[in-house]
Design a protein around this motif. Structure first.
Motif, mmCIF file in Angstrom:
data_model
loop_
_atom_site.group_PDB
_atom_site.id
_atom_site.type_symbol
_atom_site.label_atom_id
_atom_site.label_comp_id
_atom_site.label_asym_id
_atom_site.label_seq_id
_atom_site.Cartn_x
_atom_site.Cartn_y
_atom_site.Cartn_z
ATOM 1 N N ALA A 1 1.595 39.684 -9.254
ATOM 2 C CA ALA A 1 2.316 38.623 -8.566
ATOM 3 C C ALA A 1 3.608 38.964 -7.959
ATOM 4 N N MET A 2 4.463 39.513 -8.809
ATOM 5 C CA MET A 2 5.693 39.882 -8.409
ATOM 6 C C MET A 2 5.834 40.895 -7.393
ATOM 7 N N GLU A 3 4.733 42.078 -7.517
ATOM 8 C CA GLU A 3 4.680 43.090 -6.590
ATOM 9 C C GLU A 3 4.517 42.345 -5.350
ATOM 10 N N ARG A 4 3.510 41.447 -5.341
ATOM 11 C CA ARG A 4 3.047 40.779 -4.053
ATOM 12 C C ARG A 4 4.122 40.170 -3.278
ATOM 13 N N VAL A 5 4.864 39.392 -4.097
ATOM 14 C CA VAL A 5 6.043 38.479 -3.352
ATOM 15 C C VAL A 5 7.240 39.324 -3.131
ATOM 16 N N TYR A 6 7.571 40.305 -3.776
ATOM 17 C CA TYR A 6 8.443 41.320 -3.363
ATOM 18 C C TYR A 6 8.339 42.265 -2.443
ATOM 19 N N ASN A 7 7.209 42.707 -2.252
ATOM 20 C CA ASN A 7 6.585 43.567 -0.962
ATOM 21 C C ASN A 7 6.139 42.668 0.206
ATOM 22 N N SER A 8 6.436 41.335 0.249
ATOM 23 C CA SER A 8 5.909 40.470 1.410
ATOM 24 C C SER A 8 6.928 40.520 2.551
ATOM 25 N N PRO A 9 6.538 40.214 3.645
ATOM 26 C CA PRO A 9 7.266 40.169 4.906
ATOM 27 C C PRO A 9 8.428 39.334 4.765
ATOM 28 N N LEU A 10 8.127 38.335 3.982
ATOM 29 C CA LEU A 10 9.064 36.977 3.792
ATOM 30 C C LEU A 10 10.391 37.702 3.019
ATOM 31 N N MET A 11 10.368 38.615 2.275
ATOM 32 C CA MET A 11 11.447 38.823 1.447
ATOM 33 C C MET A 11 12.920 39.361 2.186
ATOM 34 N N PRO A 12 12.497 40.051 3.238
ATOM 35 C CA PRO A 12 14.042 40.341 4.014
ATOM 36 C C PRO A 12 14.485 38.940 4.504
ATOM 37 N N ALA A 13 13.871 38.352 4.934
ATOM 38 C CA ALA A 13 14.226 36.937 5.496
ATOM 39 C C ALA A 13 14.882 36.132 4.399
ATOM 40 N N GLN B 1 16.270 37.014 1.445
ATOM 41 C CA GLN B 1 17.312 37.486 1.088
ATOM 42 C C GLN B 1 18.430 37.461 2.094
ATOM 43 N N ASP B 2 18.398 37.204 3.468
ATOM 44 C CA ASP B 2 19.257 37.233 4.189
ATOM 45 C C ASP B 2 19.990 35.859 4.184
ATOM 46 N N GLU B 3 21.389 36.012 3.625
ATOM 47 C CA GLU B 3 22.077 34.625 3.569
ATOM 48 C C GLU B 3 22.506 33.904 4.382
ATOM 49 N N GLU B 4 22.562 34.478 5.540
ATOM 50 C CA GLU B 4 22.978 33.862 7.067
ATOM 51 C C GLU B 4 21.908 33.103 7.524
ATOM 52 N N GLY B 5 20.702 33.603 7.286
ATOM 53 C CA GLY B 5 19.355 32.975 7.753
ATOM 54 C C GLY B 5 19.131 31.785 6.949
ATOM 55 N N GLU B 6 19.739 31.535 5.888
ATOM 56 C CA GLU B 6 19.447 30.426 4.825
ATOM 57 C C GLU B 6 18.129 29.858 4.480
ATOM 58 N N LEU B 7 17.241 30.559 4.652
ATOM 59 C CA LEU B 7 16.146 30.477 4.334
ATOM 60 C C LEU B 7 15.751 30.077 2.851
ATOM 61 N N TYR B 8 16.659 30.321 1.970
ATOM 62 C CA TYR B 8 16.549 30.108 0.714
ATOM 63 C C TYR B 8 16.773 28.631 0.529
ATOM 64 N N ILE B 9 17.217 27.803 1.335
ATOM 65 C CA ILE B 9 17.081 26.397 1.186
ATOM 66 C C ILE B 9 16.040 25.563 1.365
ATOM 67 N N GLN B 10 15.048 26.475 1.697
ATOM 68 C CA GLN B 10 13.681 25.806 1.863
ATOM 69 C C GLN B 10 12.796 25.536 0.660
ATOM 70 N N SER B 11 12.234 24.616 0.573
ATOM 71 C CA SER B 11 11.378 24.497 -0.765
ATOM 72 C C SER B 11 10.463 25.660 -0.981
ATOM 73 N N PRO B 12 10.167 26.010 -2.275
ATOM 74 C CA PRO B 12 9.517 27.017 -2.689
ATOM 75 C C PRO B 12 7.731 26.777 -1.990
ATOM 76 N N ALA C 1 7.551 37.912 13.391
ATOM 77 C CA ALA C 1 8.379 37.720 14.448
ATOM 78 C C ALA C 1 9.691 37.679 14.132
ATOM 79 N N PHE C 2 10.034 37.529 13.195
ATOM 80 C CA PHE C 2 11.502 37.754 12.506
ATOM 81 C C PHE C 2 12.098 38.978 12.057
ATOM 82 N N GLY C 3 13.234 39.294 12.544
ATOM 83 C CA GLY C 3 13.763 40.411 12.166
ATOM 84 C C GLY C 3 14.277 40.468 10.394
ATOM 85 N N SER C 4 14.852 41.552 10.295
ATOM 86 C CA SER C 4 15.307 41.429 8.558
ATOM 87 C C SER C 4 16.355 40.573 8.642
#
Length: 93
Positions: A37-49, A51-62, A77-80
């Protein structure tokens, strides 16, 4: 003296919380073990977005993040930095 947490500290805390929940969701949905599960999450296309503090994606619900993680065409469709030249549905759901 009580010091308020910095923006960075809040971002790290919320990102770590979201990651732990995402791993739980993957384990529940797929029946895989924690390492898989960790491998799937950490290797997902979601991770770069995420981890980007400026994008503030981390404020969304899990739960919302999990839905995004399972829609790679949307994340692709989103960059890193989690940004897009068009209106960003991640930042403006």
């Amino acid at each position: 003296m009580n010091q308020q947490p910095t923006h960075h500290q809040i971002a790290v805390y919320l990102t770590n919380y979201a990651l732990s929940e995402l791993v739980k969701y993957v384990m529940e949905d797929t029946g895989c073990n924690i390492e898989q599960a960790m491998e799937r999450v950490y290797n997902s296309p979601l991770m770069p977005a995420l981890q980007d503090e400026e994008g503030e994606l981390y404020i969304q619900s899990p739960a919302y993040l999990y839905e995004l993680m399972n829609k790679p065409t949307l994340i692709a469709a989103f960059g890193s930095n989690g940004q897009d030249a068009r209106q960003n549905p991640i930042r403006n759901p």
